[in-house]
Design an enzyme around this catalytic site. Structure first.
Site, PDB file in Angstrom:
ATOM      1  CG  PHE A 118      -2.620   1.551   1.505  1.00 39.21           C
ATOM      2  CD1 PHE A 118      -3.100   2.689   1.704  1.00 39.21           C
ATOM      3  CD2 PHE A 118      -3.155   0.965   0.666  1.00 39.21           C
ATOM      4  CE1 PHE A 118      -4.195   3.396   1.056  1.00 39.21           C
ATOM      5  CE2 PHE A 118      -4.156   1.292  -0.053  1.00 39.21           C
ATOM      6  CZ  PHE A 118      -4.737   2.499   0.088  1.00 39.21           C
ATOM      7  CG  ASP A 204      -3.567  -6.317   2.149  1.00 38.63           C
ATOM      8  OD1 ASP A 204      -3.619  -6.988   0.947  1.00 38.63           O
ATOM      9  OD2 ASP A 204      -3.980  -5.381   2.354  1.00 38.63           O
ATOM     10  CE  LYS A 233      -2.571  -2.714  -5.330  1.00 40.87           C
ATOM     11  NZ  LYS A 233      -2.768  -1.418  -5.876  1.00 40.87           N
TER      12      LYS A 233
HETATM   13  N1  PLP Z   1      -4.160  -3.810   0.290  1.00 46.16           N
HETATM   14  C1  PLP Z   1      -2.986  -3.394  -0.235  1.00 46.16           C
HETATM   15  C2  PLP Z   1      -1.605  -3.979   0.435  1.00 46.16           C
HETATM   16  C3  PLP Z   1      -2.757  -2.522  -1.361  1.00 46.16           C
HETATM   17  O1  PLP Z   1      -1.750  -2.073  -1.766  1.00 46.16           O
HETATM   18  C4  PLP Z   1      -4.243  -1.996  -1.718  1.00 46.16           C
HETATM   19  C5  PLP Z   1      -4.111  -0.976  -2.890  1.00 46.16           C
HETATM   20  O2  PLP Z   1      -3.055  -0.318  -3.014  1.00 46.16           O
HETATM   21  C6  PLP Z   1      -5.364  -2.366  -1.176  1.00 46.16           C
HETATM   22  C7  PLP Z   1      -5.387  -3.329  -0.019  1.00 46.16           C
HETATM   23  C8  PLP Z   1      -6.733  -1.703  -1.495  1.00 46.16           C
HETATM   24  O3  PLP Z   1      -6.999  -2.148  -2.887  1.00 46.16           O
HETATM   25  P1  PLP Z   1      -7.969  -1.554  -3.937  1.00 46.16           P
HETATM   26  O4  PLP Z   1      -7.398  -0.285  -4.226  1.00 46.16           O
HETATM   27  O5  PLP Z   1      -8.188  -2.529  -4.930  1.00 46.16           O
HETATM   28  O6  PLP Z   1      -9.360  -1.478  -2.932  1.00 46.16           O
END
Ligand code: PLP
Length: 369
Positions: A118, A204, A233
Site C-alpha cells: 500500500f 516507503d 504520517k
Molecule cells: N505509504 C504507506 C506505507 C502508507 O501506510 C500510507 C497510508 O496509510 C501511504 C503511503 C499514504 O499516505 P497518505 O494517506 O498520507 O497519503
C-alpha cells in the site's frame, strides 16, 4: 462524499494515548490516527511550537527561505542518515515524489512493487499499490509498467527487473497489507540485486518511520540503506506533512518538482518539536520495550482463534481466524480503539507514549472480545 466507512464515534479531545468523545468517555487509542500520533495526542511541545509559529508566519512560498525549514532539513538528514530532503504534504505525495525522482534520475520508467503493498491513493501511488479494491475502479494506472511480486521473495524481484526498471519500491514492514514482516535477509538481498542491476531502491517508511518500529526508521533494523525514502504520517506530530530523503547524487534539478505548501513553517515547526520530543522522552526505547511487553501479553492470551501475533516495536498485528470487524466494535464499546486491516488482522499502532497499565487494559479488552 461519504467515502469513509466510519464508526459511530464523535471525538473531541486527546492527550497522550487517550482520546475522548463528546460525552467525555475515554478511549485508549491504539489507532493513533493510523500511526500518526507517535508522540501522543496534543503533545505540549508540538502544540507550543505550532502556536508560537502561527503568531510569526503561517505560510510563505518556497520561492524564499525560512530558517525553520532549513532546521528541519538538517534534523531529517541527521535522523535518516541520508543527504537531501524534499518536503511535501502527505504519504501519497511522498511516494509520487519518490517515483518521479527515480524516473528522472534513472531515465527509466517501470517499477517493481510487492503484492499486498500500500503506497497511497493518488493515481501514481496507486500504480504501485497492489490491492484490487483500491486500484480497479481507477485503472488504467499511470505506470502500466509495474510488476508485482510476492513480498519477502528477493529472487522474484531479480526476475522482475527489466532494462526499463527505474526502481523497486517496498515497505520495510507492510502496514495496510496486514503488518507483514519480511525475512531477516530479504531487504539486504534486494539491496544487492538493485546494486547488481543498477536499479534504484525506494523504501516507503510512511507508516514505519519516526520510532514506530523501535528505531527512527525500520531500515536500521535490517541494516539496509535505500536510495530514496518516503516519510509522512508521524513526521509532524499529528500535523500534516510528507517528505522524501535521498542519498548523495540522487536529486531533482531545479524546477523538476515543487509543492506550494510543502515544508511550510507550521508543518516544519510541528515536525521539529515532534522529533525533539521523540529524542527527549526516549520514545524509540519506549517503542521497543512497550512493543515487546504488548506482544508478549498478546501471545499469552488464551485464545485459539488467534493465528499469529507479529510486529516490531509498537507496530503490531494480531491475525485472527475470521474477519475482525466485530472485535473492533467490541473494543470501542469497552474503551479501546483498534483498527482492522487486511480483513482479519487487528492492527495496533498506539502512540509511543503508551504505558504498561494502558497496554494491560487493551489486552484485557481484546481477550474478552
Ligand atoms: N505509504 C504507506 C506505507 C502508507 O501506510 C500510507 C497510508 O496509510 C501511504 C503511503 C499514504 O499516505 P497518505 O494517506 O498520507 O497519503
Amino acid at each position: 462524499m461519504q467515502t469513509y466507512g466510519r464508526q459511530p464515534l464523535l471525538l473531541s479531545k486527546g492527550k497522550g494515548a487517550i482520546v475522548q468523545d463528546i460525552y467525555g468517555k475515554e478511549y485508549i487509542d491504539c489507532v493513533a490516527g493510523i500511526a500518526v500520533n507517535n508522540v501522543g495526542h496534543c503533545h505540549s511541545k508540538v502544540v507550543g511550537a505550532i502556536k508560537e509559529q502561527a503568531e510569526k508566519l503561517i505560510h510563505v512560498s518556497n520561492l524564499y527561505y525560512t530558517e525553520i525549514q532549513a532546521e528541519l532539513a538538517e534534523s531529517l538528514v541527521s535522523v535518516t542518515g541520508m543527504e537531501r530532503v524534499f518536503f511535501c504534504n502527505s504519504g501519497a505525495e511522498a511516494v509520487e515524489a519518490a517515483m518521479k525522482l527515480a524516473r528522472v534520475v534513472s531515465g527509466k520508467s517501470a517499477f517493481v512493487a510487492a503484492e499486498h503493498s500500500f503506497h497511497g491513493r493518488t493515481i501514481g501511488a496507486l500504480s504501485v499499490t497492489h490491492k484490487n479494491m483500491y486500484r480497479d475502479p481507477f485503472m488504467p494506472p499511470v505506470s502500466s509498467e509495474t510488476t508485482f511480486v510476492p513480498y519477502s521473495d528477493a529472487e522474484a524481484i531479480r526476475q522482475a527487473i527489466s532494462g526499463n526498471t527505474a526502481a523497486v519500491i517496498l515497505e520495510p514492514i507492510q502496514g495496510e497489507g496486514g503488518v507483514n514482516i519480511p525475512g531477516s535477509e530479504y531487504l539486504k538481498e534486494v539491496r544487492e540485486i538493485c546494486d547488481e542491476t543498477g536499479t534504484l531502491l525506494i523504501f516507503d517508511e510512511v507508516q514505519t518511520g519516526f520510532g514506530r518500529t523501535g528505531t527512527w526508521f525500520c531500515k536500521e533494523q535490517f541494516g539496509v540503506e535505500p536510495d530514496i525514502m518516503g516519510m509522512a504520517k508521524a513526521i509532524g506530530g499529528g500535523f500534516p506533512m510528507g517528505a522524501i530523503a535521498a542519498t548523495e547524487g540522487i536529486s531533482f534539478e531545479r524546477g523538476q518538482h515543487a509543492s506550494t505548501f510543502g515544508g511550510g513553517p507550521l508543518a516544519c515547526a510541528a515536525a521539529l518539536a515532534s522529533i525533539e520530543a521523540i529524542e527527549e522522552e526516549k520514545l524509540l526505547k519506549n517503542s521497543k520495550e512497550m512493543g515487546a511487553y504488548f506482544m508478549e501479553k498478546l501471545r499469552n492470551m488464551e485464545r485459539n482463534d488467534v493465528v499469529e501475533v507479529r510486529g516490531k516495536g509498537l507496530m503490531i498485528g494480531v491475525e485472527i481466524k475470521y474477519p475482525c470487524g466485530k472485535f473492533v466494535d467490541f473494543a470501542r464499546e469497552h474503551g479501546v480503539l483498534v483498527n482492522c486491516t487486511s480483513e482479519s488482522v487487528l492492527r495496533l499502532v498506539p502512540p509511543l507514549v503508551i504505558t504498561k497499565e494502558q497496554i494491560d487494559t487493551v489486552v484485557d479488552v481484546l481477550e474478552q472480545a
